[in-house]
Motif scaffolding. Structure first.
Motif, PDB file in Angstrom:
ATOM      1  N   SER A 127     -34.118  34.734 -22.711  1.00 51.59           N
ATOM      2  CA  SER A 127     -35.096  33.874 -23.386  1.00 51.59           C
ATOM      3  C   SER A 127     -34.475  33.201 -24.615  1.00 51.59           C
ATOM      4  O   SER A 127     -34.667  32.000 -24.850  1.00 51.59           O
ATOM      5  N   ALA A 128     -33.709  33.976 -25.391  1.00 53.68           N
ATOM      6  CA  ALA A 128     -33.018  33.405 -26.566  1.00 53.68           C
ATOM      7  C   ALA A 128     -32.003  32.353 -26.123  1.00 53.68           C
ATOM      8  O   ALA A 128     -31.843  31.309 -26.769  1.00 53.68           O
ATOM      9  N   LEU A 129     -31.324  32.626 -24.998  1.00 55.63           N
ATOM     10  CA  LEU A 129     -30.351  31.654 -24.469  1.00 55.63           C
ATOM     11  C   LEU A 129     -31.035  30.374 -24.000  1.00 55.63           C
ATOM     12  O   LEU A 129     -30.481  29.286 -24.133  1.00 55.63           O
ATOM     13  N   TYR A 130     -32.250  30.510 -23.454  1.00 55.81           N
ATOM     14  CA  TYR A 130     -32.986  29.326 -22.994  1.00 55.81           C
ATOM     15  C   TYR A 130     -33.228  28.374 -24.167  1.00 55.81           C
ATOM     16  O   TYR A 130     -33.039  27.161 -24.059  1.00 55.81           O
ATOM     17  N   ASP A 131     -33.639  28.935 -25.295  1.00 54.99           N
ATOM     18  CA  ASP A 131     -33.872  28.108 -26.482  1.00 54.99           C
ATOM     19  C   ASP A 131     -32.563  27.471 -26.940  1.00 54.99           C
ATOM     20  O   ASP A 131     -32.501  26.280 -27.253  1.00 54.99           O
ATOM     21  N   TYR A 132     -31.496  28.270 -26.941  1.00 56.69           N
ATOM     22  CA  TYR A 132     -30.174  27.805 -27.389  1.00 56.69           C
ATOM     23  C   TYR A 132     -29.656  26.667 -26.506  1.00 56.69           C
ATOM     24  O   TYR A 132     -29.173  25.645 -26.994  1.00 56.69           O
ATOM     25  N   GLN A 133     -29.770  26.855 -25.173  1.00 54.32           N
ATOM     26  CA  GLN A 133     -29.178  25.886 -24.241  1.00 54.32           C
ATOM     27  C   GLN A 133     -30.112  24.719 -23.928  1.00 54.32           C
ATOM     28  O   GLN A 133     -29.727  23.558 -23.990  1.00 54.32           O
ATOM     29  N   SER A 134     -31.334  25.036 -23.555  1.00 56.87           N
ATOM     30  CA  SER A 134     -32.226  23.988 -23.043  1.00 56.87           C
ATOM     31  C   SER A 134     -32.906  23.199 -24.161  1.00 56.87           C
ATOM     32  O   SER A 134     -33.046  21.980 -24.069  1.00 56.87           O
ATOM     33  N   ASN A 135     -33.327  23.902 -25.207  1.00 58.13           N
ATOM     34  CA  ASN A 135     -34.040  23.199 -26.282  1.00 58.13           C
ATOM     35  C   ASN A 135     -33.094  22.585 -27.301  1.00 58.13           C
ATOM     36  O   ASN A 135     -33.274  21.453 -27.731  1.00 58.13           O
ATOM     37  N   LYS A 136     -32.056  23.331 -27.676  1.00 56.49           N
ATOM     38  CA  LYS A 136     -31.130  22.830 -28.715  1.00 56.49           C
ATOM     39  C   LYS A 136     -29.892  22.166 -28.109  1.00 56.49           C
ATOM     40  O   LYS A 136     -29.087  21.591 -28.832  1.00 56.49           O
ATOM     41  N   LYS A 137     -29.717  22.283 -26.797  1.00 52.92           N
ATOM     42  CA  LYS A 137     -28.592  21.639 -26.086  1.00 52.92           C
ATOM     43  C   LYS A 137     -27.228  22.067 -26.644  1.00 52.92           C
ATOM     44  O   LYS A 137     -26.321  21.261 -26.798  1.00 52.92           O
ATOM     45  N   LEU A 138     -27.105  23.359 -26.940  1.00 52.81           N
ATOM     46  CA  LEU A 138     -25.830  23.885 -27.446  1.00 52.81           C
ATOM     47  C   LEU A 138     -24.998  24.474 -26.306  1.00 52.81           C
ATOM     48  O   LEU A 138     -25.446  24.521 -25.170  1.00 52.81           O
ATOM     49  N   PHE A 139     -23.794  24.923 -26.623  1.00 51.71           N
ATOM     50  CA  PHE A 139     -22.785  25.198 -25.594  1.00 51.71           C
ATOM     51  C   PHE A 139     -22.415  26.679 -25.551  1.00 51.71           C
ATOM     52  O   PHE A 139     -21.902  27.226 -26.521  1.00 51.71           O
ATOM     53  N   TYR A 140     -22.654  27.311 -24.396  1.00 54.14           N
ATOM     54  CA  TYR A 140     -22.440  28.752 -24.226  1.00 54.14           C
ATOM     55  C   TYR A 140     -21.433  29.022 -23.114  1.00 54.14           C
ATOM     56  O   TYR A 140     -21.562  28.513 -22.005  1.00 54.14           O
ATOM     57  N   VAL A 141     -20.422  29.853 -23.418  1.00 57.46           N
ATOM     58  CA  VAL A 141     -19.394  30.227 -22.437  1.00 57.46           C
ATOM     59  C   VAL A 141     -19.350  31.753 -22.291  1.00 57.46           C
ATOM     60  O   VAL A 141     -18.939  32.454 -23.218  1.00 57.46           O
ATOM     61  N   ALA A 157     -26.872  39.742 -13.456  1.00 59.74           N
ATOM     62  CA  ALA A 157     -28.181  39.201 -13.082  1.00 59.74           C
ATOM     63  C   ALA A 157     -28.797  38.343 -14.183  1.00 59.74           C
ATOM     64  O   ALA A 157     -29.862  37.771 -13.988  1.00 59.74           O
ATOM     65  N   SER A 158     -28.130  38.242 -15.344  1.00 62.32           N
ATOM     66  CA  SER A 158     -28.739  37.457 -16.423  1.00 62.32           C
ATOM     67  C   SER A 158     -27.687  36.639 -17.168  1.00 62.32           C
ATOM     68  O   SER A 158     -27.100  35.733 -16.596  1.00 62.32           O
ATOM     69  N   PHE A 159     -27.398  37.013 -18.423  1.00 62.33           N
ATOM     70  CA  PHE A 159     -26.603  36.117 -19.282  1.00 62.33           C
ATOM     71  C   PHE A 159     -25.172  35.909 -18.805  1.00 62.33           C
ATOM     72  O   PHE A 159     -24.541  34.922 -19.159  1.00 62.33           O
ATOM     73  N   LEU A 204     -34.290  47.118 -19.451  1.00 59.32           N
ATOM     74  CA  LEU A 204     -34.495  45.934 -18.605  1.00 59.32           C
ATOM     75  C   LEU A 204     -35.127  44.799 -19.406  1.00 59.32           C
ATOM     76  O   LEU A 204     -34.820  43.623 -19.190  1.00 59.32           O
ATOM     77  N   MET A 205     -35.992  45.158 -20.351  1.00 52.88           N
ATOM     78  CA  MET A 205     -36.639  44.124 -21.172  1.00 52.88           C
ATOM     79  C   MET A 205     -35.631  43.378 -22.051  1.00 52.88           C
ATOM     80  O   MET A 205     -35.841  42.219 -22.404  1.00 52.88           O
ATOM     81  N   GLN A 206     -34.526  44.051 -22.405  1.00 50.98           N
ATOM     82  CA  GLN A 206     -33.491  43.384 -23.217  1.00 50.98           C
ATOM     83  C   GLN A 206     -32.886  42.201 -22.466  1.00 50.98           C
ATOM     84  O   GLN A 206     -32.554  41.175 -23.060  1.00 50.98           O
ATOM     85  N   ILE A 207     -32.749  42.366 -21.152  1.00 50.07           N
ATOM     86  CA  ILE A 207     -32.140  41.314 -20.329  1.00 50.07           C
ATOM     87  C   ILE A 207     -32.995  40.052 -20.375  1.00 50.07           C
ATOM     88  O   ILE A 207     -32.494  38.934 -20.527  1.00 50.07           O
ATOM     89  N   ALA A 208     -34.308  40.246 -20.305  1.00 48.67           N
ATOM     90  CA  ALA A 208     -35.228  39.105 -20.405  1.00 48.67           C
ATOM     91  C   ALA A 208     -35.193  38.500 -21.807  1.00 48.67           C
ATOM     92  O   ALA A 208     -35.238  37.275 -21.973  1.00 48.67           O
ATOM     93  N   LYS A 209     -35.091  39.378 -22.812  1.00 45.64           N
ATOM     94  CA  LYS A 209     -35.095  38.915 -24.210  1.00 45.64           C
ATOM     95  C   LYS A 209     -33.860  38.044 -24.497  1.00 45.64           C
ATOM     96  O   LYS A 209     -33.967  36.969 -25.097  1.00 45.64           O
ATOM     97  N   ILE A 210     -32.682  38.528 -24.041  1.00 45.93           N
ATOM     98  CA  ILE A 210     -31.439  37.776 -24.252  1.00 45.93           C
ATOM     99  C   ILE A 210     -31.513  36.426 -23.524  1.00 45.93           C
ATOM    100  O   ILE A 210     -31.158  35.380 -24.076  1.00 45.93           O
TER     101      ILE A 210
END
Length: 245
Positions: A141-155, A168-170, A133-139
């Motif tokens: 969190s990494a996506l938050y930095d990728y999308q919100s801070n660096k404004k990159l594009f995830y599909v 429930a997550s990514f 379950l902790m992996q889901i939060a970890k992934i």
């Protein structure tokens, strides 16, 4: 493409076949291939030890874990891609799967690459308990930095089945969420919901076409045009082929 020639039904597909379908020939560079699961909580099973189970899936699938991650080109555009494989313990997320995802996302963040995750999973891996379950939060969190801070594009591309912790997550955190036709997308399965709530789940309520009408994702894209749709999306978001002047 694992499509029925008569009716166009989308059959299940291995992660290696998907990589071959999506990534330009000769450009695939896998990451963290040698990372394997241990037995962090010494999971007790009456049937077979967790370690033996992982070994048997490794022999059966030729994979080390339930996700393949790496870098490649899609119509000449550099991309980071993770492809889950349902044949390996139902695509379940354990510590290794979570770590491989996180390292890929961090690499994509550092190198400013667009990110694709092909989802096919039953969710968190029971045999690794709360560490899964902790992996889901970890992934996430990494996506938050990728999308919100660096404004990159995830599909994310939701294939059948996408359930549990992935939904429930990514699986639902994409900038544009794509689903395959006829895919089964859910959090809990029909039987579990009915047993827990004592209510009947209507047939088809966890099918892509019904969920699309409810606004759960952006596009339903069949396999044939998927690569060109992704290429167009990346170019709209200013990721261009390397071979263009």
């Amino acid at each position: 493409m694992n499509l029925c020639e008569q009716c166009g039904y989308h059959l299940k597909m291995s992660s290696s076949d998907r990589i071959e379908l999506s990534i330009d020939p000769g450009t695939w560079e896998p990451m963290d291939e040698d990372m394997v699961s241990l037995d962090p909580i010494e999971f007790h099973s009456e049937e077979e030890p967790y370690k033996n189970r992982v070994d048997s899936y490794q022999r059966k699938t030729g994979l080390t874990e339930a996700v393949q991650t790496g870098i490649g080109q899609l119509d000449g555009i550099n991309v980071a891609i993770a492809v889950m494989d349902f044949q390996f313990m139902g695509g379940s997320i354990g510590s290794v799967v979570g770590e491989k995802f996180t390292r890929l996302i961090e690499y994509a963040t550092k190198e400013f690459l667009p990110l694709i995750i092909v989802c096919a999973s039953g969710g968190a891996r029971m045999q690794e308990g709360s560490l899964s379950l902790m992996q889901i939060a970890k992934i996430s969190s990494a996506l938050y930095d990728y999308q919100s801070n660096k404004k990159l594009f995830y599909v994310p591309i939701l294939t059948s089945p996408t359930t549990g912790g992935v939904t429930a997550s990514f699986g639902m955190l994409g900038d544009i969420i794509i689903a395959e036709p006829n895919a089964y997308i859910a959090f809990a399965g029909k039987r579990v919901i009915e047993q827990t709530l004592n209510k009947t789940v209507p047939d088809g309520s966890q099918a892509v076409e019904y969920l699309f009408q409810k606004g759960l994702f952006d596009l339903i894209v069949p396999r044939n045009p998927l690569k060109s749709v992704l290429s167009e999306l990346f170019q709209l978001h200013t990721f261009f082929p390397l071979n263009q002047n």
